[in-house]
Design a protein around this motif. Structure first.
Motif, PDB file in Angstrom:
ATOM      1  N   THR A  68       0.832  -1.205   0.000  1.00  0.00           N
ATOM      2  CA  THR A  68       0.000   0.000   0.000  1.00  0.00           C
ATOM      3  C   THR A  68       0.862   1.249   0.000  1.00  0.00           C
ATOM      4  OG1 THR A  68      -1.738  -1.168   1.177  1.00  0.00           O
ATOM      5  CG2 THR A  68      -1.802   1.228   1.265  1.00  0.00           C
ATOM      6  N   TRP A  69       1.908   1.259   0.818  1.00  0.00           N
ATOM      7  CA  TRP A  69       2.803   2.412   0.893  1.00  0.00           C
ATOM      8  C   TRP A  69       3.472   2.661  -0.462  1.00  0.00           C
ATOM      9  CZ3 TRP A  69       8.201   3.134   0.761  1.00  0.00           C
ATOM     10  CH2 TRP A  69       8.625   4.372   1.216  1.00  0.00           C
ATOM     11  N   LEU A  70       3.898   1.591  -1.124  1.00  0.00           N
ATOM     12  CA  LEU A  70       4.540   1.747  -2.433  1.00  0.00           C
ATOM     13  C   LEU A  70       3.552   2.234  -3.493  1.00  0.00           C
ATOM     14  CD1 LEU A  70       6.846  -1.401  -2.508  1.00  0.00           C
ATOM     15  CD2 LEU A  70       7.535   0.989  -2.215  1.00  0.00           C
ATOM     16  N   ARG A  71       2.332   1.739  -3.468  1.00  0.00           N
ATOM     17  CA  ARG A  71       1.324   2.155  -4.454  1.00  0.00           C
ATOM     18  C   ARG A  71       0.900   3.603  -4.273  1.00  0.00           C
ATOM     19  NH1 ARG A  71      -0.952  -0.786  -8.556  1.00  0.00           N
ATOM     20  NH2 ARG A  71      -2.848   0.395  -8.252  1.00  0.00           N
ATOM     21  N   GLN A  72       0.993   4.119  -3.056  1.00  0.00           N
ATOM     22  CA  GLN A  72       0.573   5.494  -2.802  1.00  0.00           C
ATOM     23  C   GLN A  72       1.710   6.491  -2.936  1.00  0.00           C
ATOM     24  OE1 GLN A  72      -1.209   5.221   1.060  1.00  0.00           O
ATOM     25  NE2 GLN A  72      -3.122   4.402   0.264  1.00  0.00           N
ATOM     26  N   GLY A  73       2.858   6.052  -3.408  1.00  0.00           N
ATOM     27  CA  GLY A  73       4.014   6.929  -3.543  1.00  0.00           C
ATOM     28  C   GLY A  73       3.762   8.114  -4.455  1.00  0.00           C
ATOM     29  N   ARG A  74       3.044   7.905  -5.548  1.00  0.00           N
ATOM     30  CA  ARG A  74       2.795   9.008  -6.482  1.00  0.00           C
ATOM     31  C   ARG A  74       1.918  10.077  -5.848  1.00  0.00           C
ATOM     32  NH1 ARG A  74      -0.613   5.302 -10.483  1.00  0.00           N
ATOM     33  NH2 ARG A  74      -2.392   4.949  -9.138  1.00  0.00           N
ATOM     34  N   TYR A  75       1.015   9.690  -4.954  1.00  0.00           N
ATOM     35  CA  TYR A  75       0.167  10.675  -4.286  1.00  0.00           C
ATOM     36  C   TYR A  75       0.972  11.476  -3.262  1.00  0.00           C
ATOM     37  CZ  TYR A  75      -3.395   7.816  -6.459  1.00  0.00           C
ATOM     38  OH  TYR A  75      -4.135   7.126  -7.374  1.00  0.00           O
ATOM     39  N   ARG A  76       1.898  10.815  -2.566  1.00  0.00           N
ATOM     40  CA  ARG A  76       2.751  11.542  -1.630  1.00  0.00           C
ATOM     41  C   ARG A  76       3.657  12.504  -2.375  1.00  0.00           C
ATOM     42  NH1 ARG A  76       3.180   6.428   0.331  1.00  0.00           N
ATOM     43  NH2 ARG A  76       5.302   6.223  -0.440  1.00  0.00           N
ATOM     44  N   ARG A  77       4.188  12.077  -3.523  1.00  0.00           N
ATOM     45  CA  ARG A  77       5.038  12.946  -4.337  1.00  0.00           C
ATOM     46  C   ARG A  77       4.246  14.157  -4.827  1.00  0.00           C
ATOM     47  NH1 ARG A  77       5.673  10.265  -8.900  1.00  0.00           N
ATOM     48  NH2 ARG A  77       6.726   8.598  -7.805  1.00  0.00           N
ATOM     49  N   GLU A  78       3.031  13.934  -5.294  1.00  0.00           N
ATOM     50  CA  GLU A  78       2.180  15.028  -5.759  1.00  0.00           C
ATOM     51  C   GLU A  78       1.854  15.989  -4.614  1.00  0.00           C
ATOM     52  OE1 GLU A  78      -2.252  15.636  -7.697  1.00  0.00           O
ATOM     53  OE2 GLU A  78      -1.236  13.714  -7.925  1.00  0.00           O
TER      54      GLU A  78
END
Length: 111
Positions: A68-78
């Motif tokens: 889950t943490w890896l899949r949400q990486g793009r949202y954290r970057r944004e």
């Protein structure tokens, strides 16, 4: 109040089920990492079944959390980029601290 409701409705029944599972499955079970030679003592461990179940549950929780943490990486970057953009815009709209008029570089006159 909501925390107490969640505790009573979810956590207590789960705890009761886990305790019942642990009490009912106390006999040792063999777990082997060598499917072709199950008698291999070096790759076989005997533990109570509930320990094996709890360990597999913990491993599943950790793997699921990492995925889950890896899949949400793009949202954290944004979110980081948007935060930087907001900070830059806020700095552009604030008047300079040196007493100068905004954008002119000329000291402000007091009258």
């Amino acid at each position: 109040m909501l925390n107490r409701v969640v505790l009573v409705v979810v956590v207590v029944p789960v705890a009761v089920v886990l305790i019942a599972l642990a009490v009912a499955n106390r006999t040792p079970a063999a777990f082997t990492l060598d499917p072709f030679n199950p008698g291999n003592g070096a790759l076989t461990v005997e533990l109570p079944l509930f320990v094996l179940l709890f360990v597999s549950l913990a491993i599943g929780l950790v793997l699921g959390s990492v995925a889950t943490w890896l899949r949400q990486g793009r949202y954290r970057r944004e979110a980081r980029e948007k935060r930087r953009e907001v900070q830059n815009l806020l700095q552009q709209t604030r008047p300079p601290a040196g007493g100068e008029d905004a954008g002119t570089g000329v000291p402000a006159t007091r009258g």
